[in-house]
Design a protein around this motif. Structure first.
Motif, PDB file in Angstrom:
ATOM      1  N   MET A   1       0.842  -1.204   0.000  1.00 39.22           N
ATOM      2  CA  MET A   1       0.000   0.000   0.000  1.00 39.22           C
ATOM      3  C   MET A   1       0.872   1.246   0.000  1.00 39.22           C
ATOM      4  SD  MET A   1      -3.009  -1.038   2.743  1.00 39.22           S
ATOM      5  CE  MET A   1      -4.002   0.389   2.265  1.00 39.22           C
ATOM      6  N   GLU A   2       0.397   2.296  -0.663  1.00 36.73           N
ATOM      7  CA  GLU A   2       1.136   3.540  -0.721  1.00 36.73           C
ATOM      8  C   GLU A   2       1.041   4.272   0.620  1.00 36.73           C
ATOM      9  OE1 GLU A   2      -0.244   5.882  -3.926  1.00 36.73           O
ATOM     10  OE2 GLU A   2       0.375   4.443  -5.477  1.00 36.73           O
ATOM     11  N   PHE A   3       2.104   5.003   0.929  1.00 39.84           N
ATOM     12  CA  PHE A   3       2.138   5.723   2.198  1.00 39.84           C
ATOM     13  C   PHE A   3       1.015   6.743   2.282  1.00 39.84           C
ATOM     14  CE2 PHE A   3       3.531   9.396   4.715  1.00 39.84           C
ATOM     15  CZ  PHE A   3       3.752   8.774   5.935  1.00 39.84           C
ATOM     16  N   SER A   4       0.707   7.398   1.169  1.00 37.78           N
ATOM     17  CA  SER A   4      -0.350   8.408   1.169  1.00 37.78           C
ATOM     18  C   SER A   4      -1.702   7.800   1.534  1.00 37.78           C
ATOM     19  CB  SER A   4      -0.435   9.080  -0.213  1.00 37.78           C
ATOM     20  OG  SER A   4      -0.691   8.118  -1.229  1.00 37.78           O
ATOM     21  N   THR A   5      -1.944   6.568   1.079  1.00 38.77           N
ATOM     22  CA  THR A   5      -3.201   5.888   1.399  1.00 38.77           C
ATOM     23  C   THR A   5      -3.263   5.555   2.882  1.00 38.77           C
ATOM     24  OG1 THR A   5      -3.315   4.928  -0.818  1.00 38.77           O
ATOM     25  CG2 THR A   5      -4.654   3.895   0.893  1.00 38.77           C
ATOM     26  N   ILE A   6      -2.149   5.062   3.408  1.00 37.64           N
ATOM     27  CA  ILE A   6      -2.100   4.721   4.829  1.00 37.64           C
ATOM     28  C   ILE A   6      -2.269   5.968   5.684  1.00 37.64           C
ATOM     29  CG2 ILE A   6      -0.618   3.819   6.671  1.00 37.64           C
ATOM     30  CD1 ILE A   6       0.623   1.943   4.636  1.00 37.64           C
ATOM     31  N   TRP A   7      -1.619   7.049   5.283  1.00 39.01           N
ATOM     32  CA  TRP A   7      -1.732   8.295   6.038  1.00 39.01           C
ATOM     33  C   TRP A   7      -3.157   8.814   6.034  1.00 39.01           C
ATOM     34  CZ3 TRP A   7       0.193  10.924   9.747  1.00 39.01           C
ATOM     35  CH2 TRP A   7      -0.074  12.278   9.904  1.00 39.01           C
ATOM     36  N   LEU A   8      -3.812   8.728   4.894  1.00 40.92           N
ATOM     37  CA  LEU A   8      -5.208   9.164   4.803  1.00 40.92           C
ATOM     38  C   LEU A   8      -6.094   8.308   5.702  1.00 40.92           C
ATOM     39  CD1 LEU A   8      -7.317  10.981   3.451  1.00 40.92           C
ATOM     40  CD2 LEU A   8      -7.485   9.289   1.612  1.00 40.92           C
ATOM     41  N   PHE A   9      -5.806   7.020   5.744  1.00 43.00           N
ATOM     42  CA  PHE A   9      -6.569   6.113   6.616  1.00 43.00           C
ATOM     43  C   PHE A   9      -6.367   6.489   8.081  1.00 43.00           C
ATOM     44  CE2 PHE A   9      -6.640   2.331   9.319  1.00 43.00           C
ATOM     45  CZ  PHE A   9      -7.922   1.854   9.076  1.00 43.00           C
ATOM     46  N   VAL A  10      -5.136   6.789   8.464  1.00 41.24           N
ATOM     47  CA  VAL A  10      -4.830   7.159   9.851  1.00 41.24           C
ATOM     48  C   VAL A  10      -5.605   8.410  10.252  1.00 41.24           C
ATOM     49  CG1 VAL A  10      -3.023   8.028  11.390  1.00 41.24           C
ATOM     50  CG2 VAL A  10      -2.562   6.068   9.904  1.00 41.24           C
ATOM     51  N   VAL A  11      -5.626   9.409   9.376  1.00 43.74           N
ATOM     52  CA  VAL A  11      -6.329  10.655   9.667  1.00 43.74           C
ATOM     53  C   VAL A  11      -7.830  10.396   9.813  1.00 43.74           C
ATOM     54  CG1 VAL A  11      -6.956  12.923   8.760  1.00 43.74           C
ATOM     55  CG2 VAL A  11      -4.607  12.090   8.521  1.00 43.74           C
ATOM     56  N   ALA A  12      -8.394   9.619   8.883  1.00 47.35           N
ATOM     57  CA  ALA A  12      -9.829   9.323   8.923  1.00 47.35           C
ATOM     58  C   ALA A  12     -10.183   8.513  10.164  1.00 47.35           C
ATOM     59  CB  ALA A  12     -10.237   8.563   7.663  1.00 47.35           C
ATOM     60  N   ALA A  13      -9.356   7.518  10.494  1.00 50.11           N
ATOM     61  CA  ALA A  13      -9.618   6.681  11.656  1.00 50.11           C
ATOM     62  C   ALA A  13      -9.520   7.487  12.947  1.00 50.11           C
ATOM     63  CB  ALA A  13      -8.632   5.514  11.682  1.00 50.11           C
TER      64      ALA A  13
END
Length: 209
Positions: free
Chosen positions: A1-13
């Protein structure tokens, strides 16, 4: 997974976890009833229960549960009944003397609290529904194993939830100290919270998150 996707998930979560849900109310009730350590043990138990839902979701069991109205209903009412049972047990078995005994020998209670907390979360089908609805928004089939991505997102979410829930447990424990009320009153508040959560869970619907 791309870091940007993971970061977006972290923010949303993180944004979602800031808002207290049923699990947080359960943990805070534990902290108010039995203190900081009991609250933190409950956090661990809820995290373990969440891990079960993540594993189930990764292998497709949760998807089967969500497509079966009968299975969802059975699990829903079992979980609700267990919460109501905990509430009634707390209301009718609480006493100042018993609370004092718990304070003197808490190590005998930690495993029981851990198991009860994990069971409450495992028997909450809305957790499975939430994971199945939320995680796929960040999963890309082209990025590799879908199950692996689901597990990764689940691990991140549970870690964030553990930190957030721990803060709520500490907050509730602080409130408990400042309340300086009898164990009987504390247990009444806790018992009613459990019962309300049980009734709320009983009206959970697969169509709601």
């Amino acid at each position: 997974m791309e870091f940007s996707t993971i970061w977006l998930f972290v923010v949303a979560a993180a944004a979602l976890l800031i808002i207290p849900g049923p699990a947080v109310l359960y943990i805070m009730a534990r902290s108010i009833e039995q203190g900081r350590q009991a609250g933190l043990v409950s956090v661990l138990g809820v995290s373990l229960g969440g891990a079960v839902h993540v594993l189930a979701g990764a292998v497709g069991i949760s998807a089967i549960l969500m497509t079966s109205a009968t299975a969802f209903t059975v699990v829903k009412y079992l979980g609700a009944a267990y919460l109501i049972y905990l509430g009634c047990k707390t209301l009718f078995s609480a006493s100042d003397n018993k609370a004092s005994e718990i304070a003197q020998a808490p190590q005998k209670k930690w495993l029981k609290i851990l198991c009860e907390s994990a069971l409450v979360e495992v028997m909450n089908p809305k957790t499975a529904l939430f994971f199945l609805a939320f995680f796929p928004q960040f999963i890309l089939p082209s990025a590799g194993s879908v199950s692996g991505q689901f597990l990764l997102l689940g691990a991140i979410f549970i870690t964030l939830a553990f930190v957030s829930d721990s803060l709520y447990a500490l907050l509730a424990a602080s409130i408990r100290k400042r309340m300086n009320v009898s164990a009987k009153l504390q247990n009444r508040v806790t018992g009613y919270v459990y019962i309300v959560l049980g009734v709320f869970s009983a009206f959970a619907s697969p169509a709601k998150t």
